[in-house]
Every structure is written in structure tokens, then in C-alpha cells.
Write an enzyme that holds these catalytic residues in place. Structure first.
Site, PDB file in Angstrom:
ATOM      1  N   ALA A   1      19.703  -7.053   1.375  1.00  0.00           N
ATOM      2  CA  ALA A   1      19.429  -6.304   2.599  1.00  0.00           C
ATOM      3  C   ALA A   1      18.981  -4.881   2.276  1.00  0.00           C
ATOM      4  CB  ALA A   1      20.693  -6.261   3.463  1.00  0.00           C
TER       5      ALA A   1
ATOM      6  N   HIS B   1       0.852  -1.191   0.000  1.00  0.00           N
ATOM      7  CA  HIS B   1       0.000   0.000   0.000  1.00  0.00           C
ATOM      8  C   HIS B   1       0.886   1.238   0.000  1.00  0.00           C
ATOM      9  CE1 HIS B   1       1.057   0.320   4.259  1.00  0.00           C
ATOM     10  NE2 HIS B   1       0.653   1.583   4.172  1.00  0.00           N
TER      11      HIS B   1
END
Length: 164
Positions: A117, A95
């Protein structure tokens, strides 16, 4: 091109009234599960917790590293294929709230894919099979299978070109 459902807002920014778009109790439940998962040292336990508690679609042997952050509002919109790895502190967003609208989109990650990462994956993105995404990248567009992607803005190269 990202695939997003868009919901315009006429008055104020939609984040101000986010609990009109998602249940407060659902966010609390997801928050508790995500925070437990972020600090769970076992990738197997985290896999079970996120599949059962958040309804994320995780295939066999998906490893989610320490402090990996799935979306708090719509984690069920995340699908990760078999034998993939999502690295330390990576963020998967399904979202986004803007000033005049909010958007929701799925994240689909293929099999045998490595997300480095501190990668941020934006909503509505599909990442193919056998992809390597470099640490710190912002994935703002689809990545085809057998690719290497890195940086911000995202640069995509075919893996066969790199390995020669």
C-alpha cells in the site's frame, strides 16, 4: 539505474506546456478511465478496464487494489506479470516533469510480485519476479527477482537471506 527517455526544455518548465507533449483529449480519456477504475470494487473489472481502456500490459490474475493510481499520461508503458498484486493507493508513474526537462520510462513488474500500500514507483524501473515491496516505499531503482524492498531511500535484501 532507471531507463528514461529525456526531453530537455529551454524556456519554461515543460509541465507548463504539457499539452505540447501529450494530447489534452488523451489525458481526459485516461483520467476518466483511471477514476472509474480507482473506485471499481472488482479487481477483475478493473483488470479489463485498464487493459482495454489504457492499454496497460496486465498478465493473468493481476490484482489492482482500491485506489491504485496508474500514470495518467502513459499508462501503456506499464507491464505487470502474472499473479501479481499492486496494493491500496499505490502510484505507478511513467513520466516525470522537472524544471528543465521531462522524462518518460517504462515500469516493468514481474510475476508473483507484491507491491504494498502507498508505494510510489518512479518511471524507468524494473521490478523482478517474486518480489515483496513494503508499504510506503519509493521505488527509485531496479529491484532484482527474489528480493524484499522497503523504505525511502529504498533498501533491497535478498529474500533467501530474510527467510533463514
Amino acid at each position: 539505474m532507471r531507463k528514461l527517455d529525456r526531453f530537455p526544455s529551454k524556456k519554461e518548465n515543460p509541465l507548463w506546456n504539457m499539452y505540447k507533449t501529450i494530447s489534452f483529449l488523451r489525458v481526459v480519456k485516461n483520467f476518466v478511465i483511471v477514476e472509474l477504475g480507482r473506485f471499481t470494487p472488482s479487481t477483475k473489472a478493473k483488470h479489463i478496464l485498464y487493459r482495454r481502456g489504457l492499454n496497460m500490459k496486465l498478465d493473468d490474475k493481476v490484482s489492482l487494489a482500491y485506489k491504485m493510481m496508474p500514470d495518467l499520461f502513459y499508462p501503456e508503458n506499464i507491464t505487470i506479470g502474472k499473479n501479481s498484486v499492486v496494493g491500496y493507493n499505490a502510484t505507478l508513474l511513467t513520466h516525470e516533469y522537472l524544471v528543465d526537462e521531462y522524462r518518460i520510462g517504462n515500469i516493468n513488474i514481474g510475476k508473483n510480485t507484491m507491491i504494498g500500500a502507498n508505494v510510489t514507483i518512479l518511471p524507468g524501473v524494473t521490478i523482478g519476479d517474486n518480489v515483496l515491496v513494503g508499504a510506503g516505499s519509493v521505488v527509485s531503482k531496479d529491484i532484482p527477482s527474489n528480493s524484499l524492498a522497503y523504505g525511502n531511500p529504498l533498501i533491497i535484501k535478498e529474500r533467501s537471506d530474510i527467510e533463514k
